[in-house]
Scaffold this active site. Sequence first.
Site, PDB file in Angstrom:
ATOM      1  N   ASP A 177       0.808  -1.225   0.000  1.00  0.00           N
ATOM      2  CA  ASP A 177       0.000   0.000   0.000  1.00  0.00           C
ATOM      3  C   ASP A 177       0.839   1.273   0.000  1.00  0.00           C
ATOM      4  OD1 ASP A 177      -2.215  -1.687   0.112  1.00  0.00           O
ATOM      5  OD2 ASP A 177      -2.154  -1.728   2.299  1.00  0.00           O
TER       6      ASP A 177
ATOM      7  N   GLN B  29       1.899  -6.292  -3.546  1.00  0.00           N
ATOM      8  CA  GLN B  29       2.435  -6.546  -2.212  1.00  0.00           C
ATOM      9  C   GLN B  29       3.776  -5.805  -2.067  1.00  0.00           C
ATOM     10  OE1 GLN B  29       0.974  -9.564  -3.951  1.00  0.00           O
ATOM     11  NE2 GLN B  29      -0.776  -8.588  -3.062  1.00  0.00           N
TER      12      GLN B  29
ATOM     13  N   GLY C 210      -4.566  -4.381  -3.859  1.00  0.00           N
ATOM     14  CA  GLY C 210      -5.570  -3.330  -4.038  1.00  0.00           C
ATOM     15  C   GLY C 210      -4.824  -2.076  -4.433  1.00  0.00           C
ATOM     16  N   HIS C 211      -4.819  -1.757  -5.726  1.00  0.00           N
ATOM     17  CA  HIS C 211      -4.036  -0.625  -6.229  1.00  0.00           C
ATOM     18  C   HIS C 211      -4.988   0.495  -6.641  1.00  0.00           C
ATOM     19  CE1 HIS C 211      -0.310  -3.303  -7.234  1.00  0.00           C
ATOM     20  NE2 HIS C 211      -0.731  -3.421  -5.998  1.00  0.00           N
TER      21      HIS C 211
ATOM     22  N   LYS D  42       1.727   2.048  -5.118  1.00  0.00           N
ATOM     23  CA  LYS D  42       2.239   1.452  -6.361  1.00  0.00           C
ATOM     24  C   LYS D  42       1.291   1.723  -7.524  1.00  0.00           C
ATOM     25  CE  LYS D  42       2.380  -2.567  -4.344  1.00  0.00           C
ATOM     26  NZ  LYS D  42       2.085  -2.165  -2.961  1.00  0.00           N
TER      27      LYS D  42
HETATM   28  P1  GDP Z   1      -0.821   0.294  -3.525  1.00  0.00           P
HETATM   29  O1  GDP Z   1      -1.430  -0.963  -3.046  1.00  0.00           O
HETATM   30  O2  GDP Z   1       0.658   0.354  -3.294  1.00  0.00           O
HETATM   31  O3  GDP Z   1      -1.174   0.620  -4.954  1.00  0.00           O
HETATM   32  O4  GDP Z   1      -1.438   1.471  -2.634  1.00  0.00           O
HETATM   33  P2  GDP Z   1      -3.003   1.647  -2.224  1.00  0.00           P
HETATM   34  O5  GDP Z   1      -3.737   2.126  -3.404  1.00  0.00           O
HETATM   35  O6  GDP Z   1      -3.493   0.435  -1.539  1.00  0.00           O
HETATM   36  O7  GDP Z   1      -2.881   2.760  -1.105  1.00  0.00           O
HETATM   37  C1  GDP Z   1      -2.351   4.011  -1.364  1.00  0.00           C
HETATM   38  C2  GDP Z   1      -3.412   5.079  -1.033  1.00  0.00           C
HETATM   39  O8  GDP Z   1      -2.799   6.350  -0.950  1.00  0.00           O
HETATM   40  C3  GDP Z   1      -4.487   5.212  -2.095  1.00  0.00           C
HETATM   41  O9  GDP Z   1      -5.684   5.592  -1.470  1.00  0.00           O
HETATM   42  C4  GDP Z   1      -3.963   6.335  -2.977  1.00  0.00           C
HETATM   43  O10 GDP Z   1      -5.004   7.028  -3.664  1.00  0.00           O
HETATM   44  C5  GDP Z   1      -3.326   7.214  -1.942  1.00  0.00           C
HETATM   45  N1  GDP Z   1      -2.171   8.002  -2.408  1.00  0.00           N
HETATM   46  C6  GDP Z   1      -1.192   7.643  -3.296  1.00  0.00           C
HETATM   47  N2  GDP Z   1      -0.260   8.597  -3.374  1.00  0.00           N
HETATM   48  C7  GDP Z   1      -0.634   9.569  -2.502  1.00  0.00           C
HETATM   49  C8  GDP Z   1      -0.042  10.800  -2.092  1.00  0.00           C
HETATM   50  O11 GDP Z   1       1.024  11.214  -2.527  1.00  0.00           O
HETATM   51  N3  GDP Z   1      -0.713  11.534  -1.149  1.00  0.00           N
HETATM   52  C9  GDP Z   1      -1.893  11.128  -0.609  1.00  0.00           C
HETATM   53  N4  GDP Z   1      -2.472  11.890   0.308  1.00  0.00           N
HETATM   54  N5  GDP Z   1      -2.473   9.954  -0.974  1.00  0.00           N
HETATM   55  C10 GDP Z   1      -1.846   9.204  -1.895  1.00  0.00           C
HETATM   56  P1  IMO Z   2      -0.919  -4.238  -2.301  1.00  0.00           P
HETATM   57  O1  IMO Z   2      -0.489  -4.769  -3.648  1.00  0.00           O
HETATM   58  C1  IMO Z   2      -0.933  -4.760   2.010  1.00  0.00           C
HETATM   59  C2  IMO Z   2      -0.941  -8.872   3.515  1.00  0.00           C
HETATM   60  C3  IMO Z   2      -2.199  -9.306   4.251  1.00  0.00           C
HETATM   61  C4  IMO Z   2      -1.594 -10.306   5.213  1.00  0.00           C
HETATM   62  C5  IMO Z   2      -0.520 -10.996   4.356  1.00  0.00           C
HETATM   63  C6  IMO Z   2      -0.962 -12.282   3.716  1.00  0.00           C
HETATM   64  O2  IMO Z   2      -2.222  -3.510  -2.334  1.00  0.00           O
HETATM   65  O3  IMO Z   2       0.171  -3.482  -1.654  1.00  0.00           O
HETATM   66  P2  IMO Z   2      -2.577 -12.885   1.682  1.00  0.00           P
HETATM   67  O4  IMO Z   2      -4.029 -12.581   1.454  1.00  0.00           O
HETATM   68  O5  IMO Z   2      -1.682 -12.365   0.606  1.00  0.00           O
HETATM   69  O6  IMO Z   2      -2.318 -14.325   1.960  1.00  0.00           O
HETATM   70  O7  IMO Z   2      -2.198 -12.097   3.050  1.00  0.00           O
HETATM   71  O8  IMO Z   2      -0.181 -10.056   3.359  1.00  0.00           O
HETATM   72  N1  IMO Z   2      -1.187  -8.327   2.160  1.00  0.00           N
HETATM   73  C7  IMO Z   2      -1.151  -7.027   1.850  1.00  0.00           C
HETATM   74  N2  IMO Z   2      -0.951  -5.951   2.640  1.00  0.00           N
HETATM   75  N3  IMO Z   2      -1.070  -4.606   0.687  1.00  0.00           N
HETATM   76  C8  IMO Z   2      -1.227  -5.684  -0.128  1.00  0.00           C
HETATM   77  O9  IMO Z   2      -1.241  -5.589  -1.470  1.00  0.00           O
HETATM   78  C9  IMO Z   2      -1.304  -6.958   0.462  1.00  0.00           C
HETATM   79  N4  IMO Z   2      -1.486  -8.207  -0.031  1.00  0.00           N
HETATM   80  C10 IMO Z   2      -1.393  -9.025   1.023  1.00  0.00           C
HETATM   81  O10 IMO Z   2      -2.802  -8.233   4.928  1.00  0.00           O
HETATM   82  O11 IMO Z   2      -0.954  -9.648   6.264  1.00  0.00           O
HETATM   83 MG    MG Z   3      -2.936  -1.642  -1.790  1.00  0.00          MG
END
Ligand code: GDP
Ligand code: IMO
Ligand code: MG
Length: 426
Positions: A13, A223, A40-41, A16
């Site tokens: 998270d 991840q 979850g991107h 990415k």
């Molecule tokens: P990922 O799994 O690495 O793609 O990240 P996620 O989407 O799960 O979580 C990142 C969260 O931060 C999302 O809600 C994005 O919209 C938000 N986000 C990304 N870059 C920024 C930033 O520079 N500032 C803020 N405030 N939010 C951001």
């Molecule tokens: P993105 O791509 C954050 C964590 C789960 C748990 C462990 C194992 O959005 O960054 P799983 O369902 O893969 O067997 O869970 O890994 N986990 C993540 N945490 N971001 C993710 O993906 C994750 N994918 C798995 O919370 O601790």
């Molecule tokens: Mg994510």
Amino acid sequence: MPASVLVGTQWGDEGKGKVTDLISGDFDVVCRYAGGANAGHTVIANGHKLALHQVPSGVMYDGTYPVIGNGCIVDPEVLLGEIDMLEAQGISCDELRISGNAHIVMPYHKDLDGAHEKRLGKNLIGTTKRGVGPTYMDKMNRTGLRVQDMLDEKIFREKLEAALAYTNPILEKVYEMPTYTVNQVCETYLPYAERIRPYIVESSLFLNEQLEAGRSILFEGAQATMLDIDHGTYPFVTSSNCTAGGAVTGSGVGPTNIGRVLGIAKAYLTRVGSGPFPTELEGEIGDRLGEVGHEYGVTTGRKRRCGWYDSVVVNYAARVNGLTDLAITKLDVLGCLDEIKVCVAYECDGKTYRTVPEHQSVFYHAKPVYETLPGWGCDISGVRDFYRLPREAKDYIDFLEQLAGVRVSIITVGPDRDQTIDRYWK
Ligand code: GDP
Ligand code: IMO
Ligand code: MG
């Protein structure tokens, strides 16, 4: 070099999705190489806000091919739902390609994931319950079904029968859960197969043909380093190689094609699920970071644990991924604090550690050593030029750069595509 890898450096998270979307317009292909619907991107651009689990975040660009590589696992229900959601928003998935060698998440994998977590009780991993562990278990056990098996009903039925002969007793005897029949699974999965069929390709061949034609590939990691099955905080990890090496095995493209490896690091730290987290903040500051940063999981909605930036972790990520560039995301969120701490080392049993200790007990008991920096205490979400950032924010970035030993090429200051400072990427 025609290929680059984008990889999470922490516990996921990091942003990415946002950075992939930002840079993928410069690539001809964007390929996911590991993980499945546990990812979850989030992508926010052109008036769309998308939460992507299966489809690569490069899908927004016309002329960029999204590819789901062989190292991924595919949940047909989630994938098809996502394709429908994208197409309803006018984003075409016609160019999506899915590797025939990717494994399929079956309904019993999700049952087993949930049941195993329940059995672990307070020691649970806190998985996303998307069936990830059991699907990769079947892959390694050579009892899995692959996307290509969906091309032929006879083969699909035969392989499913063999898989159920192995899995049903586990469901019944180990977990006291209902079992499955071949017909029952086929009723839902054969219609999925019909819809997935047009997307199936020999993806290694496709990707290498693209390279031969002079085209470029971005590998989008899911991840993160500390969730990698080999390099992460085992057993509190996911079940795939999410680190940069996974881009090679998870796509069938040789390592000699990869030039840059971009690590994504949040300006503070979050983790969902269980497992050690030395810089975790359990009090008011952690809550504030969670509120201002909207730190709730995209896949499960769970509240993310928050903490200070851990340079030991990012430095380790630089080593195991061979990072050439770093993106620091969510720098704007730190504007809510007067002072900011950065972990520069760990202490455990009177010893100082400057890299992630290999032994898990040491990591569990590691106490962070902090340096405190002044905050900037203002809104920086409108800044697009590094030199226009407040001095304290520039100093913070310089400090992280020095600790990681990798240049900070991108800084993000908000969730939108344009809320970005590009220093050295382009
Ligand atoms: P990922 O799994 O690495 O793609 O990240 P996620 O989407 O799960 O979580 C990142 C969260 O931060 C999302 O809600 C994005 O919209 C938000 N986000 C990304 N870059 C920024 C930033 O520079 N500032 C803020 N405030 N939010 C951001
Ligand atoms: P993105 O791509 C954050 C964590 C789960 C748990 C462990 C194992 O959005 O960054 P799983 O369902 O893969 O067997 O869970 O890994 N986990 C993540 N945490 N971001 C993710 O993906 C994750 N994918 C798995 O919370 O601790
Ligand atoms: Mg994510």
